[in-house]
Design a protein around this motif. Sequence first.
Motif, PDB file in Angstrom:
ATOM      1  N   UNK A 181       0.854  -1.179   0.000  1.00 53.28           N
ATOM      2  CA  UNK A 181       0.000   0.000   0.000  1.00 53.28           C
ATOM      3  C   UNK A 181       0.894   1.234   0.000  1.00 53.28           C
ATOM      4  N   UNK A 182       0.644   2.147  -0.885  1.00 51.44           N
ATOM      5  CA  UNK A 182       1.470   3.352  -0.988  1.00 51.44           C
ATOM      6  C   UNK A 182       1.105   4.348   0.112  1.00 51.44           C
ATOM      7  N   UNK A 183       1.997   5.286   0.339  1.00 48.39           N
ATOM      8  CA  UNK A 183       1.737   6.332   1.342  1.00 48.39           C
ATOM      9  C   UNK A 183       0.531   7.173   0.947  1.00 48.39           C
ATOM     10  N   UNK A 184       0.346   7.392  -0.347  1.00 42.44           N
ATOM     11  CA  UNK A 184      -0.795   8.189  -0.816  1.00 42.44           C
ATOM     12  C   UNK A 184      -2.108   7.498  -0.478  1.00 42.44           C
ATOM     13  N   UNK A 185      -2.167   6.163  -0.644  1.00 41.84           N
ATOM     14  CA  UNK A 185      -3.424   5.475  -0.328  1.00 41.84           C
ATOM     15  C   UNK A 185      -3.662   5.403   1.174  1.00 41.84           C
ATOM     16  N   UNK A 186      -2.588   5.316   1.967  1.00 45.40           N
ATOM     17  CA  UNK A 186      -2.745   5.349   3.424  1.00 45.40           C
ATOM     18  C   UNK A 186      -3.319   6.695   3.842  1.00 45.40           C
ATOM     19  N   UNK A 187      -2.757   7.780   3.290  1.00 44.56           N
ATOM     20  CA  UNK A 187      -3.243   9.124   3.603  1.00 44.56           C
ATOM     21  C   UNK A 187      -4.708   9.261   3.183  1.00 44.56           C
ATOM     22  N   UNK A 188      -5.047   8.758   1.999  1.00 40.81           N
ATOM     23  CA  UNK A 188      -6.419   8.839   1.506  1.00 40.81           C
ATOM     24  C   UNK A 188      -7.364   8.066   2.426  1.00 40.81           C
ATOM     25  N   UNK A 189      -6.951   6.883   2.874  1.00 40.64           N
ATOM     26  CA  UNK A 189      -7.791   6.093   3.770  1.00 40.64           C
ATOM     27  C   UNK A 189      -8.017   6.805   5.103  1.00 40.64           C
ATOM     28  N   UNK A 190      -6.963   7.448   5.616  1.00 44.92           N
ATOM     29  CA  UNK A 190      -7.094   8.198   6.867  1.00 44.92           C
ATOM     30  C   UNK A 190      -8.062   9.360   6.664  1.00 44.92           C
ATOM     31  N   UNK A 191      -7.899  10.099   5.557  1.00 50.21           N
ATOM     32  CA  UNK A 191      -8.794  11.217   5.274  1.00 50.21           C
ATOM     33  C   UNK A 191     -10.234  10.741   5.124  1.00 50.21           C
ATOM     34  N   UNK A 192     -10.426   9.601   4.475  1.00 53.07           N
ATOM     35  CA  UNK A 192     -11.782   9.066   4.284  1.00 53.07           C
ATOM     36  C   UNK A 192     -12.374   8.652   5.627  1.00 53.07           C
ATOM     37  N   UNK A 193     -11.558   8.064   6.490  1.00 59.09           N
ATOM     38  CA  UNK A 193     -12.040   7.680   7.824  1.00 59.09           C
ATOM     39  C   UNK A 193     -12.472   8.909   8.621  1.00 59.09           C
ATOM     40  N   UNK A 194     -11.673   9.968   8.549  1.00 56.09           N
ATOM     41  CA  UNK A 194     -12.009  11.210   9.263  1.00 56.09           C
ATOM     42  C   UNK A 194     -13.285  11.806   8.673  1.00 56.09           C
ATOM     43  N   UNK A 195     -13.372  11.857   7.352  1.00 53.33           N
ATOM     44  CA  UNK A 195     -14.564  12.394   6.702  1.00 53.33           C
ATOM     45  C   UNK A 195     -15.800  11.574   7.075  1.00 53.33           C
ATOM     46  N   UNK A 196     -15.681  10.262   7.107  1.00 49.08           N
ATOM     47  CA  UNK A 196     -16.819   9.405   7.476  1.00 49.08           C
ATOM     48  C   UNK A 196     -17.291   9.716   8.894  1.00 49.08           C
ATOM     49  N   UNK A 197     -16.348   9.924   9.820  1.00 41.65           N
ATOM     50  CA  UNK A 197     -16.702  10.273  11.198  1.00 41.65           C
ATOM     51  C   UNK A 197     -17.414  11.627  11.237  1.00 41.65           C
ATOM     52  N   UNK A 198     -16.908  12.583  10.450  1.00 39.73           N
ATOM     53  CA  UNK A 198     -17.523  13.908  10.414  1.00 39.73           C
ATOM     54  C   UNK A 198     -18.920  13.853   9.811  1.00 39.73           C
ATOM     55  N   UNK A 199     -19.082  13.089   8.746  1.00 37.60           N
ATOM     56  CA  UNK A 199     -20.401  12.975   8.117  1.00 37.60           C
ATOM     57  C   UNK A 199     -21.389  12.268   9.043  1.00 37.60           C
ATOM     58  N   UNK A 200     -20.904  11.274   9.782  1.00 36.96           N
ATOM     59  CA  UNK A 200     -21.775  10.605  10.758  1.00 36.96           C
ATOM     60  C   UNK A 200     -22.225  11.623  11.810  1.00 36.96           C
TER      61      UNK A 200
END
Length: 103
Positions: free
Chosen positions: A1-20
Amino acid sequence: MSMASVKTNVEIDVLAKQLWALGDPVRLQILRILPTEPTCDNACNVSTIAERIGLSQPATSHHLRILRQAGIITNEKKCRDMIYWIDLEAAALVRTQLGEVLS
């Protein structure tokens, strides 16, 4: 897994928490009444917010905690009370990130 996809997954997790956090009618009501800056003129403490939305102070505190943990609002002891306001930078980032996901 590249660093870019790790960063994207973290951002998506944060966004999902915010949207919830944003996906609750009571929390949306709270956001409608909160100011966007921490001034004593328009300060909103738990009592004020609870009264305006018709909830108990403990229930209101619970919703405020969720919004604060999601990074949507911030708080500070000021004007003799703990006051709450919308973090405009965080709100703008949520909008931007959601736009990126939906485009």
